[in-house]
Design a protein around this motif. Sequence first.
Motif, PDB file in Angstrom:
ATOM      1  N   VAL A 118       0.812  -1.227   0.000  1.00 57.70           N
ATOM      2  CA  VAL A 118       0.000   0.000   0.000  1.00 57.70           C
ATOM      3  C   VAL A 118       0.840   1.270   0.000  1.00 57.70           C
ATOM      4  O   VAL A 118       0.344   2.346  -0.329  1.00 57.70           O
ATOM      5  N   ASN A 119       2.106   1.161   0.363  1.00 58.80           N
ATOM      6  CA  ASN A 119       2.989   2.324   0.433  1.00 58.80           C
ATOM      7  C   ASN A 119       4.365   1.925  -0.090  1.00 58.80           C
ATOM      8  O   ASN A 119       5.219   1.486   0.669  1.00 58.80           O
ATOM      9  N   PRO A 120       4.595   2.075  -1.398  1.00 56.94           N
ATOM     10  CA  PRO A 120       5.867   1.625  -1.968  1.00 56.94           C
ATOM     11  C   PRO A 120       7.075   2.486  -1.609  1.00 56.94           C
ATOM     12  O   PRO A 120       8.205   2.087  -1.860  1.00 56.94           O
ATOM     13  N   ALA A 151      14.334  -3.488   0.115  1.00 56.50           N
ATOM     14  CA  ALA A 151      13.304  -4.196  -0.658  1.00 56.50           C
ATOM     15  C   ALA A 151      12.394  -3.203  -1.365  1.00 56.50           C
ATOM     16  O   ALA A 151      12.040  -3.396  -2.535  1.00 56.50           O
ATOM     17  N   ALA A 152      12.022  -2.129  -0.682  1.00 60.09           N
ATOM     18  CA  ALA A 152      11.180  -1.100  -1.305  1.00 60.09           C
ATOM     19  C   ALA A 152      11.886  -0.507  -2.509  1.00 60.09           C
ATOM     20  O   ALA A 152      11.291  -0.365  -3.590  1.00 60.09           O
ATOM     21  N   ALA A 153      13.170  -0.185  -2.361  1.00 60.35           N
ATOM     22  CA  ALA A 153      13.934   0.375  -3.471  1.00 60.35           C
ATOM     23  C   ALA A 153      14.022  -0.617  -4.628  1.00 60.35           C
ATOM     24  O   ALA A 153      13.850  -0.244  -5.798  1.00 60.35           O
ATOM     25  N   GLU A 154      14.273  -1.877  -4.318  1.00 61.77           N
ATOM     26  CA  GLU A 154      14.361  -2.912  -5.365  1.00 61.77           C
ATOM     27  C   GLU A 154      13.023  -3.081  -6.078  1.00 61.77           C
ATOM     28  O   GLU A 154      12.969  -3.162  -7.308  1.00 61.77           O
ATOM     29  N   MET A 155      11.941  -3.128  -5.316  1.00 60.59           N
ATOM     30  CA  MET A 155      10.626  -3.312  -5.916  1.00 60.59           C
ATOM     31  C   MET A 155      10.255  -2.108  -6.779  1.00 60.59           C
ATOM     32  O   MET A 155       9.681  -2.277  -7.861  1.00 60.59           O
TER      33      MET A 155
END
Length: 162
Positions: A118-120, A151-155
Motif C-alpha cells: 500500500v505504500n511503496p 526491498a522497497a527500493a528494489e521493488m
Amino acid sequence: MSKRVLSFTLNGDPTEVIVKDNMTLLDLLRDKLGLTGTKKGCEQGECGACTVMLDGKPVNSCCTLAVECEGREVVTIEGIAKGGKLHPIQRQFIEKWALQCGYCTPGMIMSAKALLDVNPHPTELEIREAIEGNLCRCTGYAKIVEAIQAAAAEMNWEEGKA
C-alpha cells in the motif's frame, strides 16, 4: 464442537478443508495444511510471529478463527515467493542480515509486505510503525528496517524497469 467445510483461497489456490468451529487460522495452516512457515509464538496476538495476510491485510493468525476465512484470501510466507524466486523482501532480509534465529522473520516479512503493497515509498518511521506488532529478540530492528528499505527500493526499481 461442530465441524464445517471451509472454502477459501490460500496462496493463490482454491482450498477446501474441514475445520472445527474453534480452530484458529494458525492451527489450520500449521497442523492441518503443513504450512509451518507461519510461526506459533505467544498465541495471544502480542508477538506477530504468526502474521499472515487476510484479504491483503496483516492479521495475527493465532487470534483469527479459521472459519473467518470463508470465501476470503489468505497469503502466508510460503505464498509470496513466485516461480522458485524469493520475494524481494525475503531476499533483502538475507542480504542485509536482518535475521538471526529467524523465528520472527516470517511474520516480520508479512507485515513488511502489507506495508509495501500500500505504500511503496515508506519512511523509516512508517516502516517502524508497520512492524511494531512484530517482536524480535535478536536483531535490534536496525537491520530489519534496512532490509525493508532495500526491498522497497528494489521493488520500485523493478516496477520502473518494466
